[in-house]
Design a protein around this motif. Structure first.
Motif, PDB file in Angstrom:
ATOM      1  N   ASP A  43      -3.614   1.672  13.754  1.00  7.07           N
ATOM      2  CA  ASP A  43      -3.920   2.680  12.727  1.00  7.07           C
ATOM      3  C   ASP A  43      -4.046   4.026  13.422  1.00  7.07           C
ATOM      4  O   ASP A  43      -4.500   4.107  14.555  1.00  7.07           O
ATOM      5  N   CYS A  55     -14.531  -0.933  -5.928  1.00  7.84           N
ATOM      6  CA  CYS A  55     -15.190  -1.718  -6.971  1.00  7.84           C
ATOM      7  C   CYS A  55     -14.162  -2.658  -7.584  1.00  7.84           C
ATOM      8  O   CYS A  55     -12.968  -2.340  -7.640  1.00  7.84           O
ATOM      9  N   ALA A 287      -6.880  -1.841  -7.221  1.00  8.01           N
ATOM     10  CA  ALA A 287      -6.000  -2.544  -6.276  1.00  8.01           C
ATOM     11  C   ALA A 287      -6.737  -3.609  -5.462  1.00  8.01           C
ATOM     12  O   ALA A 287      -6.087  -4.512  -4.922  1.00  8.01           O
TER      13      ALA A 287
HETATM   14  C1  LIG Z   1     -11.020   7.127  -2.708  1.00  7.67           C
HETATM   15  C2  LIG Z   1     -10.393   5.868  -3.296  1.00  7.67           C
HETATM   16  C3  LIG Z   1     -11.185   4.977  -4.018  1.00  7.67           C
HETATM   17  C4  LIG Z   1     -10.615   3.803  -4.528  1.00  7.67           C
HETATM   18  N1  LIG Z   1     -11.425   2.960  -5.246  1.00  7.67           N
HETATM   19  C5  LIG Z   1     -10.906   1.794  -5.684  1.00  7.67           C
HETATM   20  C6  LIG Z   1     -11.750   0.869  -6.363  1.00  7.67           C
HETATM   21  O1  LIG Z   1     -12.917   1.130  -6.613  1.00  7.67           O
HETATM   22  N2  LIG Z   1     -11.212  -0.323  -6.748  1.00  7.67           N
HETATM   23  C7  LIG Z   1      -9.915  -0.642  -6.495  1.00  7.67           C
HETATM   24  O2  LIG Z   1      -9.501  -1.753  -6.848  1.00  7.67           O
HETATM   25  N3  LIG Z   1      -9.089   0.244  -5.905  1.00  7.67           N
HETATM   26  C8  LIG Z   1      -9.546   1.436  -5.482  1.00  7.67           C
HETATM   27  N4  LIG Z   1      -8.720   2.320  -4.831  1.00  7.67           N
HETATM   28  C9  LIG Z   1      -7.291   1.972  -4.696  1.00  7.67           C
HETATM   29  C10 LIG Z   1      -7.019   1.034  -3.485  1.00  7.67           C
HETATM   30  O3  LIG Z   1      -7.855  -0.093  -3.527  1.00  7.67           O
HETATM   31  C11 LIG Z   1      -7.235   1.728  -2.172  1.00  7.67           C
HETATM   32  O4  LIG Z   1      -6.384   2.832  -2.069  1.00  7.67           O
HETATM   33  C12 LIG Z   1      -7.014   0.805  -0.961  1.00  7.67           C
HETATM   34  O5  LIG Z   1      -7.645   1.395   0.123  1.00  7.67           O
HETATM   35  C13 LIG Z   1      -5.556   0.538  -0.658  1.00  7.67           C
HETATM   36  O6  LIG Z   1      -5.487  -0.214   0.521  1.00  7.67           O
HETATM   37  P1  LIG Z   1      -4.287  -0.059   1.550  1.00  7.67           P
HETATM   38  O7  LIG Z   1      -4.623  -0.886   2.735  1.00  7.67           O
HETATM   39  O8  LIG Z   1      -2.998  -0.247   0.878  1.00  7.67           O
HETATM   40  O9  LIG Z   1      -4.317   1.482   1.974  1.00  7.67           O
HETATM   41  P2  LIG Z   1      -5.366   2.167   2.913  1.00  7.67           P
HETATM   42  O10 LIG Z   1      -6.706   1.564   2.747  1.00  7.67           O
HETATM   43  O11 LIG Z   1      -5.203   3.629   2.688  1.00  7.67           O
HETATM   44  O12 LIG Z   1      -4.859   1.771   4.381  1.00  7.67           O
HETATM   45  C14 LIG Z   1      -3.661   2.271   4.929  1.00  7.67           C
HETATM   46  C15 LIG Z   1      -3.948   2.529   6.391  1.00  7.67           C
HETATM   47  O13 LIG Z   1      -2.735   2.882   7.032  1.00  7.67           O
HETATM   48  C16 LIG Z   1      -3.005   3.926   7.952  1.00  7.67           C
HETATM   49  N5  LIG Z   1      -1.752   4.644   8.137  1.00  7.67           N
HETATM   50  C17 LIG Z   1      -0.986   5.217   7.180  1.00  7.67           C
HETATM   51  N6  LIG Z   1       0.119   5.756   7.731  1.00  7.67           N
HETATM   52  C18 LIG Z   1       0.042   5.506   9.061  1.00  7.67           C
HETATM   53  C19 LIG Z   1       0.904   5.810  10.160  1.00  7.67           C
HETATM   54  N7  LIG Z   1       2.074   6.460  10.011  1.00  7.67           N
HETATM   55  N8  LIG Z   1       0.511   5.414  11.384  1.00  7.67           N
HETATM   56  C20 LIG Z   1      -0.645   4.720  11.570  1.00  7.67           C
HETATM   57  N9  LIG Z   1      -1.496   4.404  10.558  1.00  7.67           N
HETATM   58  C21 LIG Z   1      -1.143   4.800   9.326  1.00  7.67           C
HETATM   59  C22 LIG Z   1      -4.081   4.758   7.282  1.00  7.67           C
HETATM   60  O14 LIG Z   1      -4.839   5.500   8.235  1.00  7.67           O
HETATM   61  C23 LIG Z   1      -4.901   3.685   6.585  1.00  7.67           C
HETATM   62  O15 LIG Z   1      -5.987   3.256   7.366  1.00  7.67           O
HETATM   63  C24 LIG Z   1      -9.243   3.516  -4.325  1.00  7.67           C
HETATM   64  C25 LIG Z   1      -8.463   4.444  -3.639  1.00  7.67           C
HETATM   65  C26 LIG Z   1      -9.017   5.605  -3.129  1.00  7.67           C
HETATM   66  C27 LIG Z   1      -8.119   6.575  -2.396  1.00  7.67           C
END
Ligand SMILES: Cc1cc2nc3c(=O)[nH]c(=O)nc-3n(C[C@H](O)[C@H](O)[C@H](O)COP(=O)(O)OP(=O)(O)OC[C@H]3O[C@@H](n4cnc5c(N)ncnc54)[C@H](O)[C@@H]3O)c2cc1C
Length: 391
Positions: A43, A55, A287
């Protein structure tokens, strides 16, 4: 840029250590057949900030139960059309704080010598023969499979005729006096200005003195930063009747709500997970639970020595159609969002609506729910979406 090519080939590279990457890692490490695999997790950030709150709702505890910070059995719904206390049984609504989640998985994983964490920017990924090469700003790393939650392969999700943004700002507020009922949350309070699009306040008290308050807007353009603060301050003063609160934490986010298709994998070796793997429900922006189901299925496939590809089921396709129809109604402005949500919650139990939003409802519930919506709006839109997808 460094060009080192690590000689080691990992079993799995997890690209992105957010919700999906760490959920997958933890699930792999819980399995005796998989827990000794060589895993590299990359990451660009060190996850040391409490930058997010997740949530979700579930019927019974799952593996991340130890990280649950607070939970509620009753949620309020409020709008000019309908107010009610929602009985959400058989579900419980739960909150996990990002930092608790990250620390929980890190603590477990750092005890495993076969798990290697790396902080670096991932620049590209490609499949060469039966391997994936992940190029980072610190070198190139190889594995049999890469699980990708970066945005590298994601379709553009800018707001257009197929997409909207759910954007929000949240504050954790603290009061001197015990003013909150922490046995009950507010899922949606639409008694806020609807001029910028579908907008609501979301409030989750976690103690008599503390609550998460979030101003959420669903439309085609994010607001200027001051507009979120103004809406939150107005709500604190006029709806909560609080004059003095301490802001102890802030979070903000933009979640794409889109009808666009997300790729499941790239050449069967780069497997997309989380938001990048289409886990954000297009009609609700939630999500977390979809990520849990997706990563559990991937682990099940790995355990059974099958390709870790999660196929789209008939059920998934059915719910995609519902989501797309719902989103199309909002995009086209055929019905106001607050009116639409009010009808749904007025004529269906809270538990049924949550089951529907989690793709867990029965066909009878779905049919009953459809009959509570204006047929002259939903029928043509659903047909249009059905044929748009089929074409
Ligand atoms: C503020 C917020 C609150 C949310 N609340 C909810 C909720 O209450 N309930 C729900 O169901 N969903 C919620 N969501 C939607 C969803 O659950 C989240 O966005 C969730 O974190 C998605 O998980 P992910 O692993 O796909 O992405 P992320 O958690 O964003 O993880 C992606 C990771 O990839 C890393 N990354 C990206 N590009 C690169 C790169 N080029 N090189 C190295 N590392 C990289 C990032 O640093 C990050 O750590 C929320 C979203 C946000 C933004």
């Amino acid at each position: 840029m460094a060009t080192t090519l690590s000689t080691k080939t990992y079993d799995y590279i997890i690209a992105g250590a957010g919700c999906a990457g760490l959920s997958l890692l933890y699930r792999i490490l819980l399995e005796p057949e998989l827990c000794s695999k060589e895993i590299l997790i990359i990451d660009r950030e060190k996850k040391s900030n409490d930058d997010i709150t997740w949530c979700f709702w579930e019927k019974s505890p799952d593996i991340f139960e130890p990280t649950v910070y607070h939970q509620w059995d009753i949620l309020d719904f409020k709008s000019q059309f309908f107010n009610n206390e929602l009985d959400i049984s058989p579900y419980t609504y739960k909150m996990i704080r990002g930092l608790d989640f990250y620390n929980f998985v890190y603590q477990f994983a750092t005890a495993c010598p076969n798990v290697h964490f790396m902080q670096s920017k991932i620049c590209s990924m490609q499949v060469t023969g039966d391997q994936v090469e992940v190029a980072t700003s610190d070198g190139t790393y190889k594995a049999a499979y890469a699980f990708n939650s970066t945005r590298l392969f994601q379709p553009g999700t800018q707001a257009d005729q197929h997409s909207l943004y759910m954007h929000f700002k949240g504050l954790t507020i603290r009061t001197e006096a015990p003013v909150f009922n922490h046995g009950k949350g507010t899922l949606m309070d639409f008694n806020v200005n609807q001029h910028d699009g579908m907008a609501f306040m979301y409030m989750l008290p976690t103690s008599p003195n503390e609550a998460l308050l979030e101003y959420t807007v669903i439309n085609g353009a994010v607001l200027n930063p001051g507009a979120y603060d103004e809406a939150l301050q107005t709500y604190i003063n006029e709806a909560l009747h609080l004059s003095q609160v301490k802001i102890v934490r802030e979070e903000s986010g933009i979640i794409p709500m889109t009808k666009k298709k997300f790729p499941v994998h790239h050449k069967q070796r780069i497997i997309h997970i989380g938001t990048a793997g289409g886990c954000v429900k297009a009609s609700s922006g939630y999500a977390f639970q979809f990520i849990q189901r997706q990563t559990a299925k991937i682990v099940m496939n790995l355990k059974q020595n099958r390709k870790p590809i999660v196929k789209c089921s008939f059920r998934d396709k059915k719910f995609n159609l519902y989501d797309n129809a719902f989103l199309e109604v909002l995009i086209s402005g055929k019905m106001r969002g607050d009116e639409l949500m009010s009808r749904i919650f007025k004529y269906n139990s809270g538990g049924t609506v949550l089951a529907f939003l989690d793709n867990e409802s029965s066909f009878t519930d779905e049919f009953n729910m459809m009959t509570t919506l204006p047929a002259n709006i939903f029928l043509p839109v659903t047909l249009k979406e059905f044929f748009r997808k089929a074409s």
